[in-house]
Design a protein around this motif. Structure first.
Motif, PDB file in Angstrom:
ATOM      1  N   ALA A  31     -21.381  14.550  10.161  1.00 33.34           N
ATOM      2  CA  ALA A  31     -21.298  15.997   9.973  1.00 33.34           C
ATOM      3  C   ALA A  31     -22.581  16.569   9.375  1.00 33.34           C
ATOM      4  CB  ALA A  31     -20.114  16.342   9.081  1.00 33.34           C
ATOM      5  N   SER A  32     -22.880  17.782   9.785  1.00 31.61           N
ATOM      6  CA  SER A  32     -24.001  18.542   9.244  1.00 31.61           C
ATOM      7  C   SER A  32     -23.458  19.869   8.722  1.00 31.61           C
ATOM      8  CB  SER A  32     -25.057  18.779  10.326  1.00 31.61           C
ATOM      9  OG  SER A  32     -26.163  19.484   9.806  1.00 31.61           O
ATOM     10  N   VAL A  33     -23.590  20.092   7.430  1.00 29.50           N
ATOM     11  CA  VAL A  33     -22.949  21.229   6.774  1.00 29.50           C
ATOM     12  C   VAL A  33     -23.991  22.072   6.043  1.00 29.50           C
ATOM     13  CG1 VAL A  33     -21.261  21.918   5.023  1.00 29.50           C
ATOM     14  CG2 VAL A  33     -20.795  19.945   6.491  1.00 29.50           C
ATOM     15  N   VAL A  34     -23.878  23.378   6.166  1.00 24.77           N
ATOM     16  CA  VAL A  34     -24.672  24.314   5.375  1.00 24.77           C
ATOM     17  C   VAL A  34     -23.810  24.825   4.224  1.00 24.77           C
ATOM     18  CG1 VAL A  34     -25.775  26.583   5.311  1.00 24.77           C
ATOM     19  CG2 VAL A  34     -26.138  25.100   7.263  1.00 24.77           C
ATOM     20  N   VAL A  35     -24.373  24.849   3.020  1.00 22.70           N
ATOM     21  CA  VAL A  35     -23.720  25.503   1.885  1.00 22.70           C
ATOM     22  C   VAL A  35     -24.616  26.655   1.458  1.00 22.70           C
ATOM     23  CG1 VAL A  35     -22.858  25.282  -0.468  1.00 22.70           C
ATOM     24  CG2 VAL A  35     -22.567  23.396   1.145  1.00 22.70           C
ATOM     25  N   ILE A  36     -24.099  27.868   1.557  1.00 21.60           N
ATOM     26  CA  ILE A  36     -24.845  29.062   1.179  1.00 21.60           C
ATOM     27  C   ILE A  36     -24.465  29.428  -0.242  1.00 21.60           C
ATOM     28  CG2 ILE A  36     -25.302  31.487   1.719  1.00 21.60           C
ATOM     29  CD1 ILE A  36     -24.361  30.755   4.620  1.00 21.60           C
ATOM     30  N   GLY A  37     -25.425  29.292  -1.138  1.00 19.27           N
ATOM     31  CA  GLY A  37     -25.180  29.569  -2.544  1.00 19.27           C
ATOM     32  C   GLY A  37     -24.937  28.304  -3.333  1.00 19.27           C
ATOM     33  N   ALA A  38     -25.835  28.021  -4.276  1.00 18.59           N
ATOM     34  CA  ALA A  38     -25.664  26.871  -5.162  1.00 18.59           C
ATOM     35  C   ALA A  38     -25.181  27.336  -6.524  1.00 18.59           C
ATOM     36  CB  ALA A  38     -26.984  26.103  -5.287  1.00 18.59           C
ATOM     37  N   ILE A  59     -28.801  23.282   1.770  1.00  8.51           N
ATOM     38  CA  ILE A  59     -28.483  24.212   0.683  1.00  8.51           C
ATOM     39  C   ILE A  59     -29.381  25.429   0.818  1.00  8.51           C
ATOM     40  CG2 ILE A  59     -28.292  24.527  -1.808  1.00  8.51           C
ATOM     41  CD1 ILE A  59     -28.312  21.424  -2.028  1.00  8.51           C
ATOM     42  N   ILE A  60     -28.776  26.601   0.977  1.00  2.54           N
ATOM     43  CA  ILE A  60     -29.542  27.842   1.107  1.00  2.54           C
ATOM     44  C   ILE A  60     -29.283  28.711  -0.114  1.00  2.54           C
ATOM     45  CG2 ILE A  60     -29.930  29.922   2.474  1.00  2.54           C
ATOM     46  CD1 ILE A  60     -28.914  28.392   4.908  1.00  2.54           C
ATOM     47  N   ASP A  61     -30.334  28.975  -0.874  1.00  3.68           N
ATOM     48  CA  ASP A  61     -30.223  29.827  -2.061  1.00  3.68           C
ATOM     49  C   ASP A  61     -31.634  30.242  -2.466  1.00  3.68           C
ATOM     50  OD1 ASP A  61     -29.794  30.904  -4.732  1.00  3.68           O
ATOM     51  OD2 ASP A  61     -27.877  29.865  -4.730  1.00  3.68           O
ATOM     52  N   ASP A  62     -31.843  31.519  -2.708  1.00  7.07           N
ATOM     53  CA  ASP A  62     -33.183  31.986  -3.089  1.00  7.07           C
ATOM     54  C   ASP A  62     -33.309  32.238  -4.584  1.00  7.07           C
ATOM     55  OD1 ASP A  62     -31.574  34.294  -3.206  1.00  7.07           O
ATOM     56  OD2 ASP A  62     -33.252  35.603  -2.673  1.00  7.07           O
ATOM     57  N   ASP A  63     -32.230  32.006  -5.333  1.00  2.00           N
ATOM     58  CA  ASP A  63     -32.229  32.329  -6.758  1.00  2.00           C
ATOM     59  C   ASP A  63     -32.866  31.240  -7.610  1.00  2.00           C
ATOM     60  OD1 ASP A  63     -31.036  34.772  -6.469  1.00  2.00           O
ATOM     61  OD2 ASP A  63     -29.012  34.084  -6.964  1.00  2.00           O
ATOM     62  N   ALA A  64     -33.299  31.658  -8.808  1.00  2.00           N
ATOM     63  CA  ALA A  64     -33.732  30.737  -9.852  1.00  2.00           C
ATOM     64  C   ALA A  64     -32.611  30.590 -10.877  1.00  2.00           C
ATOM     65  CB  ALA A  64     -35.001  31.246 -10.529  1.00  2.00           C
ATOM     66  N   ILE A  65     -32.593  29.463 -11.557  1.00  4.03           N
ATOM     67  CA  ILE A  65     -31.545  29.159 -12.540  1.00  4.03           C
ATOM     68  C   ILE A  65     -31.753  29.983 -13.802  1.00  4.03           C
ATOM     69  CG2 ILE A  65     -30.547  27.332 -13.964  1.00  4.03           C
ATOM     70  CD1 ILE A  65     -31.702  25.409 -11.680  1.00  4.03           C
ATOM     71  N   ARG A 108     -33.355  33.758   1.244  1.00  2.00           N
ATOM     72  CA  ARG A 108     -32.224  34.691   1.202  1.00  2.00           C
ATOM     73  C   ARG A 108     -31.751  34.897   2.627  1.00  2.00           C
ATOM     74  NH1 ARG A 108     -29.912  37.958  -2.354  1.00  2.00           N
ATOM     75  NH2 ARG A 108     -28.827  39.831  -1.668  1.00  2.00           N
ATOM     76  N   ILE A 109     -30.552  34.522   2.912  1.00  2.00           N
ATOM     77  CA  ILE A 109     -30.029  34.629   4.267  1.00  2.00           C
ATOM     78  C   ILE A 109     -29.563  36.056   4.531  1.00  2.00           C
ATOM     79  CG2 ILE A 109     -27.696  33.896   3.645  1.00  2.00           C
ATOM     80  CD1 ILE A 109     -27.669  32.293   6.310  1.00  2.00           C
ATOM     81  N   LEU A 118     -28.772  28.757  10.310  1.00  2.00           N
ATOM     82  CA  LEU A 118     -27.484  28.093  10.522  1.00  2.00           C
ATOM     83  C   LEU A 118     -27.469  27.190  11.749  1.00  2.00           C
ATOM     84  CD1 LEU A 118     -25.033  31.044   9.747  1.00  2.00           C
ATOM     85  CD2 LEU A 118     -26.012  29.374   8.166  1.00  2.00           C
ATOM     86  N   ALA A 119     -28.418  27.353  12.630  1.00  2.00           N
ATOM     87  CA  ALA A 119     -28.419  26.600  13.890  1.00  2.00           C
ATOM     88  C   ALA A 119     -28.445  25.097  13.638  1.00  2.00           C
ATOM     89  CB  ALA A 119     -29.628  26.998  14.736  1.00  2.00           C
ATOM     90  N   GLY A 120     -27.709  24.366  14.483  1.00  2.00           N
ATOM     91  CA  GLY A 120     -27.721  22.916  14.417  1.00  2.00           C
ATOM     92  C   GLY A 120     -26.745  22.310  13.429  1.00  2.00           C
ATOM     93  N   HIS A 121     -25.894  23.129  12.834  1.00  2.00           N
ATOM     94  CA  HIS A 121     -24.914  22.635  11.869  1.00  2.00           C
ATOM     95  C   HIS A 121     -23.503  22.764  12.432  1.00  2.00           C
ATOM     96  CE1 HIS A 121     -28.471  23.564   9.405  1.00  2.00           C
ATOM     97  NE2 HIS A 121     -28.069  22.565   8.640  1.00  2.00           N
ATOM     98  N   ASP A 122     -22.596  21.961  11.886  1.00  2.00           N
ATOM     99  CA  ASP A 122     -21.208  21.937  12.359  1.00  2.00           C
ATOM    100  C   ASP A 122     -20.299  22.880  11.582  1.00  2.00           C
ATOM    101  OD1 ASP A 122     -21.839  19.678  14.080  1.00  2.00           O
ATOM    102  OD2 ASP A 122     -21.842  18.479  12.240  1.00  2.00           O
ATOM    103  N   LEU A 123     -20.589  23.046  10.308  1.00  2.00           N
ATOM    104  CA  LEU A 123     -19.716  23.821   9.424  1.00  2.00           C
ATOM    105  C   LEU A 123     -20.584  24.606   8.450  1.00  2.00           C
ATOM    106  CD1 LEU A 123     -16.892  24.489   8.196  1.00  2.00           C
ATOM    107  CD2 LEU A 123     -17.146  22.437   6.776  1.00  2.00           C
ATOM    108  N   ILE A 124     -20.246  25.871   8.265  1.00  2.00           N
ATOM    109  CA  ILE A 124     -20.953  26.740   7.328  1.00  2.00           C
ATOM    110  C   ILE A 124     -20.002  27.058   6.177  1.00  2.00           C
ATOM    111  CG2 ILE A 124     -22.287  28.847   7.078  1.00  2.00           C
ATOM    112  CD1 ILE A 124     -23.206  26.864   9.370  1.00  2.00           C
ATOM    113  N   ILE A 125     -20.416  26.775   4.966  1.00  2.00           N
ATOM    114  CA  ILE A 125     -19.618  27.100   3.780  1.00  2.00           C
ATOM    115  C   ILE A 125     -20.348  28.190   3.013  1.00  2.00           C
ATOM    116  CG2 ILE A 125     -18.570  26.258   1.650  1.00  2.00           C
ATOM    117  CD1 ILE A 125     -18.497  23.483   2.880  1.00  2.00           C
ATOM    118  N   ASP A 126     -19.722  29.355   2.912  1.00  2.00           N
ATOM    119  CA  ASP A 126     -20.354  30.502   2.265  1.00  2.00           C
ATOM    120  C   ASP A 126     -19.762  30.711   0.879  1.00  2.00           C
ATOM    121  OD1 ASP A 126     -21.617  32.812   1.534  1.00  2.00           O
ATOM    122  OD2 ASP A 126     -21.035  33.958   3.309  1.00  2.00           O
TER     123      ASP A 126
END
Length: 248
Positions: A31-38, A59-65, A108-109, A118-126
């Protein structure tokens, strides 16, 4: 895709489950999964997916901790303040499981780049924190035929839903939330433990969907009340006028 001896040992507690077995574990590996937001949701989802052996996690996220994140984002430490969430989260997952591939994307998506990210992934988790992002992601998933799992938590309330085309997330919330100035947990607050509960449920739903456990869950909205400590599930109706999936 075969499992190595190391993987057979590592995932032994999965493999002995009749609902998972070697076949299910191979599905997780493939599986290839995207998680938007850490953030709060991501901090629960990401370690669960990595520990389960999902083969590729982006992992897609543009924020700093920030220090204000730490009460609900246990992926991070005080010493991480100022660093990229995506990059630190990826490093933590690599420490957790060296057998998987983790790709951080500090971005930032939005509607302009969602299809490419998102291309090339099986599941997107937002697990993002605003409606504009969620709707842009949902629209891109509908257009590309991608499965979307949406999870959110604010104050004492949480919600998780899986979407496969129709109905879509836009059917659920409508068009009124495309603006970026809608309420989020920065204004409304959120109980730290709530994000762990909701994120953990989202991870379980994601793993079940990949492995094929529990039947079809698309179009069901799972609502959690953190004060009453209760879940309830409702069916999301398709909107015949939805501008994203109305013709799907």
């Amino acid at each position: 895709m075969m499992l190595t001896d190391v993987e057979l040992d590592r995932y032994a507690r999965h493999i002995v489950l009749p609902q998972v077995g070697g076949v299910g574990q191979r599905k997780l590996k493939a599986a290839s999964v995207v998680v938007i937001g850490a953030g709060g949701i991501g901090s629960a989802v990401l370690p669960a997916l990595a520990g389960a052996g999902v083969g590729r996690i982006t992992i897609i996220d543009d924020d700093a901790i920030e220090l204000s994140n730490l009460h609900r984002q246990p992926l991070f430490r005080e010493s991480d303040a100022g660093a990229s969430k995506a990059e630190v989260a990826a490093a933590r997952l690599a420490d957790l499981n060296s057998l998987i591939e983790v790709v951080p994307r500090r971005a930032r998506i939005d509607a302009d780049n969602a299809a490419e990210l998102l291309a090339g992934h099986d599941l997107i988790i937002d697990g993002s924190d605003n409606f504009a992002t969620r709707l842009a992601v949902s629209d891109a998933c509908v257009a590309a035929g991608l499965t979307l799992l949406s999870a959110a938590a604010v104050q004492f309330q949480g919600q998780v839903a899986l979407f496969r085309g129709r109905p879509c997330y836009r059917c659920f919330v409508g068009d009124a939330f495309d603006a970026e100035d809608c309420d989020n947990c920065a204004e409304l607050g959120v109980l730290g433990a709530l994000t762990a509960a909701v994120g953990g449920f989202a991870a379980l739903l994601a793993i079940n969907a990949i492995v094929g456990v529990g039947g079809e869950q698309s179009g069901k909205l799972h609502l959690f009340d953190g004060q009453a400590l209760s879940w309830r599930t409702i069916r999301i109706p398709a909107d015949p006028a939805c501008k994203a999936c109305g013709s799907a």
